[in-house]
Design an enzyme around this catalytic site. Structure first.
Site, PDB file in Angstrom:
ATOM      1  N   ASP A  38      -1.105   2.240  -6.128  1.00  0.00           N
ATOM      2  CA  ASP A  38      -0.251   0.969  -6.757  1.00  0.00           C
ATOM      3  C   ASP A  38       0.950   0.948  -6.033  1.00  0.00           C
ATOM      4  O   ASP A  38       1.702   1.884  -5.354  1.00  0.00           O
ATOM      5  CB  ASP A  38       0.233   1.174  -8.193  1.00  0.00           C
ATOM      6  CG  ASP A  38       0.308   2.536  -8.588  1.00  0.00           C
ATOM      7  OD1 ASP A  38       0.075   3.674  -7.945  1.00  0.00           O
ATOM      8  OD2 ASP A  38       1.503   2.809  -9.500  1.00  0.00           O
ATOM      9  N   GLU A  39       1.972  -0.169  -6.082  1.00  0.00           N
ATOM     10  CA  GLU A  39       3.100  -0.407  -5.791  1.00  0.00           C
ATOM     11  C   GLU A  39       3.688  -0.002  -4.526  1.00  0.00           C
ATOM     12  O   GLU A  39       4.559   0.890  -4.434  1.00  0.00           O
ATOM     13  CB  GLU A  39       4.049   0.180  -6.858  1.00  0.00           C
ATOM     14  CG  GLU A  39       3.641  -0.371  -8.360  1.00  0.00           C
ATOM     15  CD  GLU A  39       4.490   0.027  -9.437  1.00  0.00           C
ATOM     16  OE1 GLU A  39       4.937  -0.757 -10.195  1.00  0.00           O
ATOM     17  OE2 GLU A  39       4.881   1.177  -9.390  1.00  0.00           O
ATOM     18  N   VAL A  40       2.957  -0.352  -3.518  1.00  0.00           N
ATOM     19  CA  VAL A  40       3.428   0.121  -2.201  1.00  0.00           C
ATOM     20  C   VAL A  40       4.363  -1.050  -1.727  1.00  0.00           C
ATOM     21  O   VAL A  40       3.906  -2.239  -1.558  1.00  0.00           O
ATOM     22  CB  VAL A  40       2.375   0.075  -1.000  1.00  0.00           C
ATOM     23  CG1 VAL A  40       2.762   0.743   0.331  1.00  0.00           C
ATOM     24  CG2 VAL A  40       1.338   1.173  -1.660  1.00  0.00           C
TER      25      VAL A  40
END
Lengths: 695, 695
Positions: free
Chosen positions: B321-323
């Site tokens: 998630d959330e790169v």
């Protein structure tokens, strides 16, 4: 130590009410320390404690001081929720610097110096002590000093020069009648450290259980404990844990009486052939060791040898209390022996036993300590007497050249108030008139937690916070006696003790939830209102008032098990009434507070009764709830009479008294603490006395 | 899983108020079970549970079922304080007989049968299950059935045929942002067992910490954890503990983002050379693994191999998630690689990474699971999607042939009410319209406890009791949706969960004592009154409203840390006002209750303010205390207007609104829960509407 009523005939135990000694109006103490230090001089300003806090050790150090320093940092971090550096450094630069002069003894001694000096200024703090014991005490003082302030956490500037009044400040826990698990023992050692107690007296054998693994005589613990015993490895862990906290551990193996559990595996030691079973009831029982059998002494020599190696302390407790002598009377061989040796009575037979025991204990490098009954002028002066009978017998022992410690007045299981324990002084009564060298022999005292009516859930609440008041009595100067100051600090320390890990406050809601079951929030609140103002019956009345004959298997799930032994709300209510009446009932704020309290009580029963229909544990206290409601009505009626300001009629008074009288009687083994104060208010209202002048 | 606001632009997170969905008037549920069983048929009478209670195992048995039986007996003994026999017997005669048909799998599988049948009659109880998993669930049901009754402890006669609606019912705990000690993990596993959750998803690596010992790459935990990590031996103990409770453990190692802590010891894995330090702030950060470096995959292959051996579960969570892609954008070598391989953007680069990762995970015998972002149609159907984005993306995954679980709506750290979580259903929204075989792919859900603002002290209270409502959502039939019934049972279960060992109720008084310091009892009561009706700010507003930029070193000692995320008293007050207004303000008892509540609030501030002068932690909430006082006054004024029964003047209304408006705004990161309800009451009083007709 009397465990039931059979010695009540001696007049030693006086059944006392639950009123507290008159107290001065509460005054804010300058420092929230318990025990109060010997000397404290306030400085100006305060030392900020934030996450930049550091600790340094200088001078002598040893591993347990290092561990104490780390424990201090963890505790500081926990009590303030501050992430402080977890390790101390060496040197002279830090927020708090500890300077220790020399090593403490490898095995802690009674006479060891425990003094320390703590100087706190806005720039930093310095803790100086001759040896690590004082340093550890000083760290606990510092932890108590740190509190919220307007600018963050801080310790007030102060210079404290402190040392204990008595070298022996103990807590006895009876792990035998009910087994007390290790985690409970450990957290109580933490509590002792926090209030500077230094002796853990561990009552390890009883009619109801033999709680230590013996490798020499494994039948002792295997057959005498229901599997509930401490292994030697566990004991060693506790000993290390205690030593780390500056606490000596004195083991007690109670002989010749209180010994049924020994005989389950070893009936040959008893004065009657047996067989024996672990005792499940409470009280004094007949089984006693046979002091006329040489095999007894061979056995005990080996057993004491084993235990003397396990427990390093210089003192070895042999019990010696409450032998009823019936097995001795009934055994012709013993009677013959007594005749042959000119032993006149059972007391003399016990003396004979002790005279055989003492050199055995000494041979294994220990000094013998026992309860009052072991006192016999023909024994060497090396022995120490623990007095459960009272100050007179303690003074007598000191006069005869024996050392002694006081436990009479410090029995935590009797349900006394903190103030009542606090008023008991080892140097009072006959002891006050002893010569200086005799006084030296009174080493201090020990609170005692006998465990007939405690279990791991509620035992903390039976010890704390009241034990902190006893700790102060044994540490602080004799003239520190103000109960109002004590209570004010006790409130604070009690909350702190939950941070240390004790559960004396948090256990109660859980037990109330068990009683309430699936109650509505309103029902639960009503139960709590009632629970807040009751206390279990006092002294030795618990067994005789029990609904069924209590044994070690009796569930402890009733309200009497769930409420503290001293009701804070009850005590405050009594104080409020006292102040109101003392002020001629003129104070409007107090009147409003009383009225609101009475209204809550009056209306509480209607909220609780539906639950009584569903829970047998609430059903038991339905009568108490009605009594509280009656107190509420009587209180409101009394306030009305006070407002009227005219003498009330006799019939009104009789009617009020009748409803208060029911509340004053114990019921469901519970006392309604406000009852006498409501009566006082009613009489103030009825008399046309001081309270008339209010308008 | 969004950890801060940067994705808010997508409109996925809607800031919601704290009002609760309209609820039917509370009705007493027949059985206080949570989760509610699939089918329950009441019998007549009840089964008495006293110290003669026995348990027998028949049919198949295995060591973990034996242990579960012993644990059941301990728990029964504890919750009722009854000394019951501590060991089960084998055979068909006992108070409760368990009949198990066959073994469970050596490694617990998602599809395993968890059903059981429990028949309770006054004569005895029988628990039948195909395998030990069902038997263990049935034991928990029996424990919930046992409660106080008029005649003692008892379980009502009932026949329950039960099985879960979803096979995946999980709780995720983030041990990385704040380290969560093992005892906290264990007691939360106990809580999960009590409410029949069966997956513990362990978030073990983050920017802020790498929490598992790696023997292959020790620099990971040595340099990435501040010494706060679990040894492999400790992990194995947790795994055994969980398995004993029918709980699978899915480890998560979050990649390619959320990975700063990896790079402290292994900067060569990152997309920028470093050096790196453990991140102390919260949010999304730039560091990401370099997916273009072949050494990355060699490293990960070995690492996954090591962890795949340590964690037996079939599933292996790779995060995903959330790169934010910034390191990738800035690295010319990576840009070159993307160009050379026709990788168009960072999302495609992450897909490339996942396509390399997945076979590696598979090679080590595991099935890959990741957050929404790992979804890519080119990946094999074996992977599972954990949806933090919402039901739409979950349905989309299922449509594309992927299995999925829902976490959107179950983020415990957002401070939602139990009712709001309870209303979230994995089969709602787009999922409701899926074809049956697509629906099959939705395995269930997981609540998530992200740990920016929790520590070992308060983490239980951030998970419980609300997590029990989510557990019910995932176990019970879809039509079990009545929030009033849920809350009524939750009250009961919440108290029970403290018996299991959780501290979500008992922690709060301790934290309040820290805030209050050496307060008087009256001051402390005033603090508690305020604490009772506030909640921390919701959703992702905690960081932006913080008085100082929060980091992992920020002390958690403020009121916002000490109060539960959902206020019971606040909820009940809102319900009371709703009912009062809905009943045309005619109910005198409710009016009296409201008046007494308002009076208490109005007068509370005067009692608290002296403490605000002494404690910085109370000073912070002095404004909230004034606001509560204003609410009390406004409420009393509203009741007066209602009694008058005439439309109020505009100026009165404006004046009231002004004082309520202040209370409605967050302050000290706290919401005053009663504020909107007081406004409602004020409007009812002012409008000359329904409430006018009361006289």
């Amino acid at each position: 130590m009397a465990r039931n009523g059979w010695m009540r005939g001696l007049g030693i135990f006086v059944l006392c009410g639950v009123t507290h000694p008159a107290m001065a109006a509460a005054q804010e103490p300058a420092l929230n320390l318990m025990p109060r230090p010997a000397v404290a001089q306030a400085g100006s300003g305060s030392l900020r404690v934030d996450s930049s806090f550091t600790l340094a050790l200088s001078g002598h150090s040893e591993p347990r001081l290092d561990r104490a320093a780390e424990r201090f940092l963890r505790q500081l971090s926990r009590q303030a929720a501050l992430p402080v550096a977890p390790k101390p450094s060496k040197g002279a630069k830090a927020t708090l610097v500890i300077q220790t002069d020399h090593a403490s003894k490898g095995i802690q001694e009674v006479s060891e110096d425990e003094s320390y000096t703590l100087e706190v200024s806005p720039a930093g703090a310095k803790l100086t002590a001759p040896n690590p014991l004082g340093a550890m005490h000083g760290l606990q003082t510092f932890l108590q000093l740190v509190d919220v302030s307007p600018g963050g956490f801080a310790a007030p500037a102060v210079t404290i020069r402190d040392k204990p009044r008595f070298p022996w400040r103990g807590l006895m826990i009876d792990s035998a009648r009910h087994f007390i698990p290790l985690d409970v023992i450990r957290r109580n050692l933490d509590g002792m450290e926090a209030v500077k107690m230094n002796v853990f007296h561990w009552h390890l054998s009883e009619n109801q259980g033999f709680r230590v693994e013996s490798k020499k005589f494994p039948k002792l613990h295997e057959q005498g404990s229901d599997g509930l015993y401490y292994t030697q490895e566990e004991i060693r862990e506790v000993l290390a844990y205690a030593r780390d906290r500056g606490i000596r551990v004195v083991p007690e193996f109670d002989l010749p009486g209180h010994s049924t559990a020994w005989f389950v595996g070893h009936p040959e030691l008893a004065s009657s052939p047996g067989p024996y079973e672990i005792e499940r009831r409470w009280g004094i029982f007949d089984p006693a060791i046979d002091p006329t059998n040489e095999k007894t002494y061979k056995f005990l020599d080996q057993f004491i040898g084993e235990m003397a190696k396990l427990f390093p302390d210089q003192f070895f407790h042999v019990g010696g209390d409450e032998v009823n002598g019936k097995q001795w009377d009934a055994n012709p061989k013993i009677q013959e022996f007594m005749k042959a040796h000119g032993i006149k009575n059972n007391q003399a037979l016990q003396s004979y036993f002790n005279k055989r025991l003492q050199p055995m204990v000494a041979k294994h490098g220990k000094s013998m300590i026992g309860w009052d009954e072991v006192l016999d002028p023909s024994l060497p002066k090396d022995i120490t007497i623990q007095s459960w009978r009272g100050p007179a017998s303690l003074a007598q022992a000191a006069k005869q050249g024996y050392r002694g410690i006081l436990s009479n007045g410090y029995y935590l299981d009797l349900g006394w108030s903190a103030a009542r324990h606090y008023a008991v002084d080892p140097m009072s009564g006959d002891a006050a008139n002893l010569a200086p060298e005799e006084k030296q022999r009174i080493l201090g005292g020990e609170s005692c937690m006998w465990s007939e009516y405690v279990n791991p859930e509620n035992v903390d609440s039976r010890i704390w916070p009241r034990n902190a008041a006893i700790a102060e009595r044994l540490w602080s100067p004799q003239e520190v006696t103000d109960a109002a100051s004590m209570y004010s600090r006790l409130d604070f320390i009690s909350a702190r003790l939950e941070w240390v890990g004790l559960t004396h406050k948090s256990y109660s809601p859980k037990m109330l939830h068990r009683i309430a079951g699936a109650a509505s929030p309103a029902e639960f609140a009503a139960l709590r209102n009632l629970a807040d103002v009751v206390e279990p019956v006092k002294d030795y009345t618990r067994e005789q008032t029990a609904p069924a004959h209590p044994t070690s298997a009796t569930p402890m799930n009733r309200l009497v098990d769930a409420v503290p032994l001293e009701s804070d709300a009850g005590r405050r209510f009594v104080e409020l009434v006292d102040q109101f009446v003392a002020g001629s009932c003129r104070d409007a704020a107090s009147e409003a507070q009383l009225r609101s309290q009475f209204t809550l009580w009056r209306d509480n029963d209607a909220k609780l009764q539906p639950l009584a229909q569903r829970s047998f544990l609430v059903q038991e206290i339905a009568g108490r709830s009605q009594d509280l409601s009656a107190l509420g009505s009587a209180g409101l009626s009394a306030l009305d009479a006070i407002v009227k300001g005219q003498p009330a009629s006799d019939s009104w008074k009789a009617q009020q008294l009748a409803s208060i009288d029911g509340a004053k009687k114990p019921n469901a083994q519970l006392l309604l603490i406000p009852a006498p104060a409501v009566q006082k208010l009613m009489e103030a209202g009825a008399s046309g006395g001081a309270c008339v002048a209010r308008n």
